[in-house]
Design an enzyme around this catalytic site. Structure first.
Site, PDB file in Angstrom:
ATOM      1  N   GLY A  49       0.839  -1.185   0.000  1.00 39.89           N
ATOM      2  CA  GLY A  49       0.000   0.000   0.000  1.00 39.89           C
ATOM      3  C   GLY A  49       0.877   1.238   0.000  1.00 39.89           C
ATOM      4  CD  GLN A  54       3.745   6.144   2.373  1.00 35.96           C
ATOM      5  OE1 GLN A  54       2.787   5.524   1.948  1.00 35.96           O
ATOM      6  NE2 GLN A  54       4.833   5.559   2.849  1.00 35.96           N
ATOM      7  CB  CYS A  93       6.102   2.805   7.048  1.00 36.88           C
ATOM      8  SG  CYS A  93       5.448   4.256   6.221  1.00 36.88           S
ATOM      9  CG  LEU A  94       7.094   2.039   0.958  1.00 38.27           C
ATOM     10  CD1 LEU A  94       6.405   2.409  -0.339  1.00 38.27           C
ATOM     11  CD2 LEU A  94       8.133   0.964   0.735  1.00 38.27           C
ATOM     12  CG  HIS A 135       0.337   1.452   7.455  1.00 41.49           C
ATOM     13  ND1 HIS A 135       1.411   0.993   8.194  1.00 41.49           N
ATOM     14  CD2 HIS A 135       0.859   2.321   6.555  1.00 41.49           C
ATOM     15  CE1 HIS A 135       2.517   1.579   7.764  1.00 41.49           C
ATOM     16  NE2 HIS A 135       2.222   2.388   6.765  1.00 41.49           N
ATOM     17  CD  GLU A 136      -0.652   2.528   2.986  1.00 43.21           C
ATOM     18  OE1 GLU A 136      -0.263   3.702   2.884  1.00 43.21           O
ATOM     19  OE2 GLU A 136       0.140   1.566   3.099  1.00 43.21           O
ATOM     20  CG  HIS A 139       0.805   7.113   5.548  1.00 45.69           C
ATOM     21  ND1 HIS A 139       1.998   7.644   5.968  1.00 45.69           N
ATOM     22  CD2 HIS A 139       1.042   5.792   5.340  1.00 45.69           C
ATOM     23  CE1 HIS A 139       2.912   6.677   6.007  1.00 45.69           C
ATOM     24  NE2 HIS A 139       2.365   5.540   5.641  1.00 45.69           N
TER      25      HIS A 139
HETATM   26 ZN    ZN Z   1       3.333   3.739   5.562  1.00 41.02          ZN
END
Ligand code: ZN
Length: 163
Positions: A49, A54, A93-94, A135-136, A139
């Protein structure tokens, strides 16, 4: 296809609340191209995701790589129902490279959003995908999993990191 650079902490824009999208913004060719680039970036970075903030766009758009449908965009996603039951799972997480953590999440969530055609969709997911959506969507409110994690570990050494 073009990919986008993924931003990492401690960049302040990752901590901002992202703005809602208007229906007419979603269907423009520019925005559709952005969604494709976001999908491509998720794949290149090996994520399940990704959220628009991000890559430096503080708008409420996320991509989730669903099992059946594949990479799917959701705009203005809102969780409308959550299970009382929770699960603790490993998350990375990226935008938080080199770490992973244990996070408690709702086991099942119902989510409402606009799809890439600007139409309202509703989805009930459980397990891994319930975790990914939570999670997304976090963000979009400037929340990272490390804010909620029970424990965070260094990816290379496996050692616990003090929060
Ligand atoms: Zn993330």
């Amino acid at each position: 296809m073009a990919t986008l650079p993924v931003l990492t902490i401690p960049l302040p824009s990752l901590r901002e609340r992202s703005r809602e999208l208007e229906g007419h913004e979603i269907t423009t060719p520019e925005f559709q191209q952005f969604l494709d680039a976001l999908i491509e970036t998720m794949f290149i970075e090996d994520g399940i995701g990704i959220a628009a903030p991000q890559v430096g766009k503080n708008i409420r758009a996320i991509i989730v790589n669903l099992k059946k449908e594949g990479p799917t965009a959701f705009m203005n996603p809102v969780i409308t129902k959550t299970s009382e039951a929770t699960i603790v799972g490993e998350e990375g997480c990226l935008s938080v490279p080199g770490k992973y953590g244990l996070v408690r999440r709702h086991k099942r969530v119902t989510m409402k959003a606009l799809n890439r055609h600007g139409r309202t969709v509703e989805l009930e997911v459980s397990g891994l995908f319930a975790v990914v959506f939570q999670h997304e969507i976090d963000h979009l409110d400037g929340i990272l999993y490390i804010d909620k994690a029970i424990e965070v570990f260094d990816k290379t050494s496996g050692k616990k990191i003090a929060l």
